[in-house]
Design a protein around this motif. Sequence first.
Motif, PDB file in Angstrom:
ATOM      1  N   PHE A  58       1.643   9.390 -10.410  1.00  0.00           N
ATOM      2  CA  PHE A  58       0.599   9.492 -11.427  1.00  0.00           C
ATOM      3  C   PHE A  58      -0.016  10.890 -11.437  1.00  0.00           C
ATOM      4  O   PHE A  58      -0.257  11.474 -12.511  1.00  0.00           O
ATOM      5  CB  PHE A  58      -0.477   8.430 -11.149  1.00  0.00           C
ATOM      6  N   CYS A  59      -0.261  11.444 -10.258  1.00  0.00           N
ATOM      7  CA  CYS A  59      -0.839  12.798 -10.178  1.00  0.00           C
ATOM      8  C   CYS A  59       0.108  13.842 -10.758  1.00  0.00           C
ATOM      9  O   CYS A  59      -0.325  14.770 -11.455  1.00  0.00           O
ATOM     10  CB  CYS A  59      -1.186  13.126  -8.725  1.00  0.00           C
ATOM     11  N   GLU A  60       1.394  13.688 -10.480  1.00  0.00           N
ATOM     12  CA  GLU A  60       2.379  14.626 -11.048  1.00  0.00           C
ATOM     13  C   GLU A  60       2.450  14.479 -12.566  1.00  0.00           C
ATOM     14  O   GLU A  60       2.574  15.464 -13.303  1.00  0.00           O
ATOM     15  CB  GLU A  60       3.756  14.361 -10.437  1.00  0.00           C
ATOM     16  N   LEU A  61       2.369  13.220 -13.031  1.00  0.00           N
ATOM     17  CA  LEU A  61       2.462  12.972 -14.461  1.00  0.00           C
ATOM     18  C   LEU A  61       1.278  13.578 -15.207  1.00  0.00           C
ATOM     19  O   LEU A  61       1.417  14.069 -16.335  1.00  0.00           O
ATOM     20  CB  LEU A  61       2.506  11.454 -14.699  1.00  0.00           C
ATOM     21  N   LYS A  62       0.111  13.582 -14.594  1.00  0.00           N
ATOM     22  CA  LYS A  62      -1.064  14.170 -15.227  1.00  0.00           C
ATOM     23  C   LYS A  62      -0.897  15.663 -15.441  1.00  0.00           C
ATOM     24  O   LYS A  62      -1.458  16.230 -16.391  1.00  0.00           O
ATOM     25  CB  LYS A  62      -2.304  13.909 -14.362  1.00  0.00           C
ATOM     26  N   GLU A  63      -0.156  16.321 -14.563  1.00  0.00           N
ATOM     27  CA  GLU A  63       0.083  17.764 -14.709  1.00  0.00           C
ATOM     28  C   GLU A  63       1.258  18.060 -15.635  1.00  0.00           C
ATOM     29  O   GLU A  63       1.367  19.158 -16.190  1.00  0.00           O
ATOM     30  CB  GLU A  63       0.338  18.389 -13.338  1.00  0.00           C
ATOM     31  N   HIS A  85       0.825  -1.210   0.000  1.00  0.00           N
ATOM     32  CA  HIS A  85       0.000   0.000   0.000  1.00  0.00           C
ATOM     33  C   HIS A  85       0.862   1.265   0.000  1.00  0.00           C
ATOM     34  O   HIS A  85       0.466   2.287  -0.565  1.00  0.00           O
ATOM     35  CB  HIS A  85      -0.944  -0.008   1.198  1.00  0.00           C
ATOM     36  N   ARG A  86       2.023   1.201   0.616  1.00  0.00           N
ATOM     37  CA  ARG A  86       2.938   2.342   0.537  1.00  0.00           C
ATOM     38  C   ARG A  86       3.420   2.527  -0.899  1.00  0.00           C
ATOM     39  O   ARG A  86       3.505   3.664  -1.398  1.00  0.00           O
ATOM     40  CB  ARG A  86       4.138   2.099   1.456  1.00  0.00           C
ATOM     41  N   VAL A  87       3.745   1.413  -1.544  1.00  0.00           N
ATOM     42  CA  VAL A  87       4.184   1.489  -2.942  1.00  0.00           C
ATOM     43  C   VAL A  87       3.067   2.086  -3.798  1.00  0.00           C
ATOM     44  O   VAL A  87       3.321   2.941  -4.657  1.00  0.00           O
ATOM     45  CB  VAL A  87       4.569   0.084  -3.455  1.00  0.00           C
ATOM     46  N   TYR A  88       1.855   1.654  -3.546  1.00  0.00           N
ATOM     47  CA  TYR A  88       0.730   2.185  -4.306  1.00  0.00           C
ATOM     48  C   TYR A  88       0.561   3.681  -4.062  1.00  0.00           C
ATOM     49  O   TYR A  88       0.280   4.440  -4.990  1.00  0.00           O
ATOM     50  CB  TYR A  88      -0.561   1.451  -3.927  1.00  0.00           C
ATOM     51  N   ARG A  89       0.737   4.104  -2.821  1.00  0.00           N
ATOM     52  CA  ARG A  89       0.590   5.524  -2.509  1.00  0.00           C
ATOM     53  C   ARG A  89       1.642   6.356  -3.247  1.00  0.00           C
ATOM     54  O   ARG A  89       1.342   7.424  -3.792  1.00  0.00           O
ATOM     55  CB  ARG A  89       0.705   5.737  -0.998  1.00  0.00           C
ATOM     56  N   GLU A  90       2.865   5.846  -3.305  1.00  0.00           N
ATOM     57  CA  GLU A  90       3.918   6.558  -4.042  1.00  0.00           C
ATOM     58  C   GLU A  90       3.611   6.550  -5.544  1.00  0.00           C
ATOM     59  O   GLU A  90       3.850   7.551  -6.242  1.00  0.00           O
ATOM     60  CB  GLU A  90       5.269   5.911  -3.759  1.00  0.00           C
ATOM     61  N   GLU A  91       3.096   5.429  -6.027  1.00  0.00           N
ATOM     62  CA  GLU A  91       2.737   5.346  -7.439  1.00  0.00           C
ATOM     63  C   GLU A  91       1.607   6.323  -7.767  1.00  0.00           C
ATOM     64  O   GLU A  91       1.598   6.941  -8.829  1.00  0.00           O
ATOM     65  CB  GLU A  91       2.294   3.913  -7.759  1.00  0.00           C
ATOM     66  N   ARG A  92       0.685   6.481  -6.850  1.00  0.00           N
ATOM     67  CA  ARG A  92      -0.421   7.414  -7.060  1.00  0.00           C
ATOM     68  C   ARG A  92       0.087   8.853  -7.096  1.00  0.00           C
ATOM     69  O   ARG A  92      -0.362   9.666  -7.918  1.00  0.00           O
ATOM     70  CB  ARG A  92      -1.448   7.249  -5.936  1.00  0.00           C
ATOM     71  N   ASP A  93       1.036   9.189  -6.225  1.00  0.00           N
ATOM     72  CA  ASP A  93       1.614  10.536  -6.243  1.00  0.00           C
ATOM     73  C   ASP A  93       2.325  10.807  -7.569  1.00  0.00           C
ATOM     74  O   ASP A  93       2.211  11.899  -8.141  1.00  0.00           O
ATOM     75  CB  ASP A  93       2.594  10.696  -5.076  1.00  0.00           C
ATOM     76  N   ILE A 124       3.847  11.549 -22.713  1.00  0.00           N
ATOM     77  CA  ILE A 124       3.536  11.581 -21.273  1.00  0.00           C
ATOM     78  C   ILE A 124       2.106  11.141 -21.025  1.00  0.00           C
ATOM     79  O   ILE A 124       1.817  10.416 -20.073  1.00  0.00           O
ATOM     80  CB  ILE A 124       3.791  12.992 -20.714  1.00  0.00           C
ATOM     81  N   ASP A 125       1.205  11.572 -21.899  1.00  0.00           N
ATOM     82  CA  ASP A 125      -0.200  11.188 -21.739  1.00  0.00           C
ATOM     83  C   ASP A 125      -0.378   9.673 -21.868  1.00  0.00           C
ATOM     84  O   ASP A 125      -1.118   9.053 -21.091  1.00  0.00           O
ATOM     85  CB  ASP A 125      -1.038  11.912 -22.789  1.00  0.00           C
ATOM     86  N   LYS A 126       0.315   9.059 -22.845  1.00  0.00           N
ATOM     87  CA  LYS A 126       0.227   7.601 -23.004  1.00  0.00           C
ATOM     88  C   LYS A 126       0.807   6.879 -21.793  1.00  0.00           C
ATOM     89  O   LYS A 126       0.243   5.886 -21.321  1.00  0.00           O
ATOM     90  CB  LYS A 126       0.955   7.174 -24.279  1.00  0.00           C
ATOM     91  N   CYS A 127       1.941   7.375 -21.302  1.00  0.00           N
ATOM     92  CA  CYS A 127       2.556   6.757 -20.122  1.00  0.00           C
ATOM     93  C   CYS A 127       1.675   6.932 -18.890  1.00  0.00           C
ATOM     94  O   CYS A 127       1.619   6.058 -18.019  1.00  0.00           O
ATOM     95  CB  CYS A 127       3.935   7.360 -19.869  1.00  0.00           C
ATOM     96  N   CYS A 128       0.986   8.059 -18.845  1.00  0.00           N
ATOM     97  CA  CYS A 128       0.079   8.314 -17.724  1.00  0.00           C
ATOM     98  C   CYS A 128      -1.057   7.299 -17.716  1.00  0.00           C
ATOM     99  O   CYS A 128      -1.415   6.745 -16.664  1.00  0.00           O
ATOM    100  CB  CYS A 128      -0.464   9.737 -17.827  1.00  0.00           C
ATOM    101  N   LYS A 129      -1.622   7.026 -18.886  1.00  0.00           N
ATOM    102  CA  LYS A 129      -2.700   6.043 -18.982  1.00  0.00           C
ATOM    103  C   LYS A 129      -2.201   4.643 -18.647  1.00  0.00           C
ATOM    104  O   LYS A 129      -2.898   3.855 -17.993  1.00  0.00           O
ATOM    105  CB  LYS A 129      -3.301   6.070 -20.379  1.00  0.00           C
ATOM    106  N   ALA A 130      -0.974   4.339 -19.073  1.00  0.00           N
ATOM    107  CA  ALA A 130      -0.403   3.030 -18.755  1.00  0.00           C
ATOM    108  C   ALA A 130      -0.170   2.894 -17.255  1.00  0.00           C
ATOM    109  O   ALA A 130      -0.372   1.820 -16.677  1.00  0.00           O
ATOM    110  CB  ALA A 130       0.906   2.833 -19.516  1.00  0.00           C
ATOM    111  N   THR A 131       0.256   3.980 -16.613  1.00  0.00           N
ATOM    112  CA  THR A 131       0.462   3.959 -15.164  1.00  0.00           C
ATOM    113  C   THR A 131      -0.850   3.720 -14.428  1.00  0.00           C
ATOM    114  O   THR A 131      -0.908   2.974 -13.453  1.00  0.00           O
ATOM    115  CB  THR A 131       1.084   5.291 -14.701  1.00  0.00           C
ATOM    116  N   GLU A 132      -1.906   4.356 -14.924  1.00  0.00           N
ATOM    117  CA  GLU A 132      -3.212   4.169 -14.295  1.00  0.00           C
ATOM    118  C   GLU A 132      -3.668   2.714 -14.388  1.00  0.00           C
ATOM    119  O   GLU A 132      -4.220   2.154 -13.430  1.00  0.00           O
ATOM    120  CB  GLU A 132      -4.232   5.087 -14.968  1.00  0.00           C
ATOM    121  N   LYS A 133      -3.417   2.072 -15.539  1.00  0.00           N
ATOM    122  CA  LYS A 133      -3.775   0.666 -15.687  1.00  0.00           C
ATOM    123  C   LYS A 133      -2.953  -0.213 -14.750  1.00  0.00           C
ATOM    124  O   LYS A 133      -3.462  -1.187 -14.192  1.00  0.00           O
ATOM    125  CB  LYS A 133      -3.558   0.222 -17.130  1.00  0.00           C
ATOM    126  N   ARG A 134      -1.682   0.135 -14.594  1.00  0.00           N
ATOM    127  CA  ARG A 134      -0.842  -0.663 -13.700  1.00  0.00           C
ATOM    128  C   ARG A 134      -1.319  -0.540 -12.260  1.00  0.00           C
ATOM    129  O   ARG A 134      -1.333  -1.511 -11.501  1.00  0.00           O
ATOM    130  CB  ARG A 134       0.617  -0.224 -13.809  1.00  0.00           C
TER     131      ARG A 134
END
Length: 454
Positions: free
Chosen positions: A285-290, A275-283, A316-326
């Motif tokens: 992802f949020c930065e990547l969206k901006e 869950h910590r890894v997921y939280r870092e991944e979510r952060d 970046i947009d494609k990588c962002c979508k791939a990150t969301e799927k992961r």
Amino acid sequence: MEADRCAPGSPPPIASSCLPPGGGQAAAPTEPPTWPPDPDRPAPVELLEFDDDEDLEVFSKDASLTEVNSFSPLMPTSPSSMTNQYKFEDEPELKDLFITVDDPESHITALETFITYRVVTKTMRGEFDSSEYEVRRRYQDFLWLKGRLEEAHPTLIVPPLPEKFIMKGVVERFNEEFIETRKKALHKFLNRIADHPTLTFNEDLKIFLTAQAWELSSHKKQGPGLLSRMGQTVKAVASSMRGAPVKNRPEAFAEMMDHVEVFSQKINLLDKISHRVYREERDYFCELKEFGPIHTLWSASEVDLADTLKGVAGCIDKCCKATEKRMAGLSEILFPTLHEYVLYSEILTGVLKRRDHIQAELDSKVDTLYNKKAENDLLSEEIGKLEDKVECANNALKADWDRWKQSMRLDMKLALGDVAENNIHYYEQCLATWESFLTSQTDICLEEEPEDRR
């Protein structure tokens, strides 16, 4: 508390020293069913945000419990992936009992608000009057079934249920995410029981699957009275708190206890770190969206770099979508498996303590007979019954322990294999995106280069 008794269809190690129960008659048929189960893949579940480790630990007891029994058919596989070269040899056995939990429905009364779930059962067993049943059950009914299974089979490993309460009132109790999470967990709970060689023939399970609501309510009232149930609960809690004083615990069960302690520590740590890894991944992802839109805005003021900046934004947009799927893959595959076995570690501890309690009861009777220094026929008869009870409990737990370990290893293989495949696909997709961009930029540079410099 009665000793475990072997039901029809149970494996020989459990049945070797036990009498068959009076409730079950028919054994499992050998012919495969004519209908396959309908495994609808659930949609990704968005996880909640927490700020500290305390919330993280609480959330780990309420993570989604999704069905994860095979590699996801929706996830693209990578031809170069090493995990594609592996096959898991454990194939599902022929089943004759299929259970589906779906269609949650809210009920509002003057006294309470609650959710019921549709439970659809399809079977070919002879002890059922029909081949298909449809009933509605609420969470309290599932709790009743779990309690009855533990009472009837105190040294068998009854699958876990999702927790009754959610954390600290952060989430609305009846929002869609919570209901969907609970529905998946209840579905898995019933199917774990249906796949168990002994629990699947329990009479209370049959009643749970077939009786209408008023019939089930009437059946519940036929059990022990309120005061009796309270007394049993207090006794069980007191026993679990102090631990049964066993003089000579067999080595096999001492090893089980040690194994469970280590397993509990490791699985809880994995659950927390994931869950910590997921939280870092979510952060991230949020930065990547901006990050992508900034390049698009910049391209409006840089005519010479406009195409390049827009290309970077697209990558970046494609990588962002791939990150969301992961991330969705983690929430659907890894988290539910880890969380289920966190709950299993607690159940295993309780099962071992109940076995110790049965042996401690025998030890106490033996000591009483020895201290009297005289033959007591009544006491000798009680000791004989307790010896049979202990032997039956030991055989049941040993067989179920081996079965549980095999199931746990297969579940972990599938979950970790799915995560590995998901990660490989993610990195290959991002790599291909950026390589394509670099190739396009190289072609542009060659076209713009003057002929005298070529």
